[in-house]
Design an enzyme around this catalytic site. Sequence first.
Site, PDB file in Angstrom:
ATOM      1  N   SER A 153       0.843  -1.199   0.000  1.00  0.00           N
ATOM      2  CA  SER A 153       0.000   0.000   0.000  1.00  0.00           C
ATOM      3  C   SER A 153       0.881   1.253   0.000  1.00  0.00           C
ATOM      4  CB  SER A 153      -0.961  -0.046   1.201  1.00  0.00           C
ATOM      5  OG  SER A 153      -0.238  -0.184   2.416  1.00  0.00           O
TER       6      SER A 153
ATOM      7  N   ASP B 264       3.308  11.889   9.523  1.00  0.00           N
ATOM      8  CA  ASP B 264       1.930  12.254   9.862  1.00  0.00           C
ATOM      9  C   ASP B 264       1.302  11.285  10.858  1.00  0.00           C
ATOM     10  OD1 ASP B 264       1.648   9.995   8.318  1.00  0.00           O
ATOM     11  OD2 ASP B 264       0.617  10.996   6.657  1.00  0.00           O
TER      12      ASP B 264
ATOM     13  N   HIS C 296       2.734   7.496   7.856  1.00  0.00           N
ATOM     14  CA  HIS C 296       3.738   7.335   6.799  1.00  0.00           C
ATOM     15  C   HIS C 296       5.128   7.668   7.337  1.00  0.00           C
ATOM     16  CE1 HIS C 296      -0.117   7.969   4.616  1.00  0.00           C
ATOM     17  NE2 HIS C 296       0.322   6.856   4.052  1.00  0.00           N
TER      18      HIS C 296
END
Length: 439
Positions: free
Chosen positions: A230, A399, A402
């Site tokens: 992902s 964040d 990530h």
Amino acid sequence: MVGPRRPHFVLFGSSIVEFSYGNEGWGATLAHIYARKADIFLRGYRSWNSRQAVQVLDQVFPKDEAVQPSLVIVYFGGNDSVRPQPGGLSSHVPLFEYVENMRKIAIHLKSLSEKTRIIFLTSPPVNEAQILTMLGTKGRTNEWCQKYADACVNLCREMGIKAIDLCAAFKQQHEWATTCFTDGIHLTPVGSKIVAKEILKASEPVDLRRSVELETMVGPRRPHFVLFGSSIVEYSFNQEGWGAILADIYARKADIFLRGYAGWNSRHAVEVLDQVFPKDEPVQPSLVIVYFGGNDSVSPHPRGLSSHVPLSEYVENMRKIAIHLKSLSEKTRIIFLTTPPVNEAQMLEILGVEDRTNERCQKYADACVRMCQEMGIKAINLCAAFKQQHDWSTSCFTDGIHLSAVGSKIMAKEILKVIKEAHDWKPSLHWESLPTEFA
């Protein structure tokens, strides 16, 4: 060959190319921008000049390939333009020969396909004082760099090829001499940003819709490493990401294919296995690194609007992925990455969400590790690895989810450790064990 088919962009040149995935390099920037759009092939050979490049054209760019590169970016000139030495011991190539060598490269690339686009990069300027201080040499001067750059630009005009005059581009940067180089020659992130910006500005739109049905590959053949997952995968070439670190370390040794899809969970992954990893391909990956779990482990939404996948289904999906990858080839090696922890407070502050918790991440990570143990697959428990880092929660994320450069370094370190210690993998895929191309 890994699927789905994408246009191939080839970076061909000397150390400015070979090192372009390290230190926030311009190659990594292009790979990040073109993630899910094109595959970037690194064909960089440190210390080479245009004379050496001409000698391997048929090996690097075979004319008999069914499908040819969509774009080739060529950089030679820096080593050609060094001052000649009396015994001919330098990499110097006389200016007239340099021009003819670049002409031969252009003619060869033009002959590959009418759809192959070409960009030539000239030699950038140098910081002569920094070269002397750090490298102890006086072999490069801006006067010589400019002569070779001008000659390259003139040749490109003559042949109708796009040229980027890096001498001119760098000198538009304020304080370029002190900001663009690590040693007076090789590029800092500031220098690399200039190169990437100029390439993106010069690039003609490449037809990304063109049909690519046959095997296509720039030569020579190398092991294929596929990163499948992902957003942790899709963004892995950004901000000194772990994908860029691996690509930098494996330059001249293996080709890294990025198959990252932001927002995906294991359910999405299972649906495209036959497209991303076709079983009928004559050449299968040597290594597949798989990451799914972060999006699966989010809290369920009452109306099913989140990416949540129940734990039992997640485990079965990961099992299906493992079975499929094992069926590709007895030589295909597999590493599963678990979901890392998260910084819940940072997520809430920056993203305004609170649907991920470390408790749920740990459950999915543990389940992934257990499944890998059952199936004899190597697993990296990122929850455990990250928590060994002092102040991991404030240093590892951009964040809360990530990865920062610190988080990516942990991931790359763990992957390289597993590869090095995989004594049951014959032949070894560790970078020190693989041959260096054209060594």
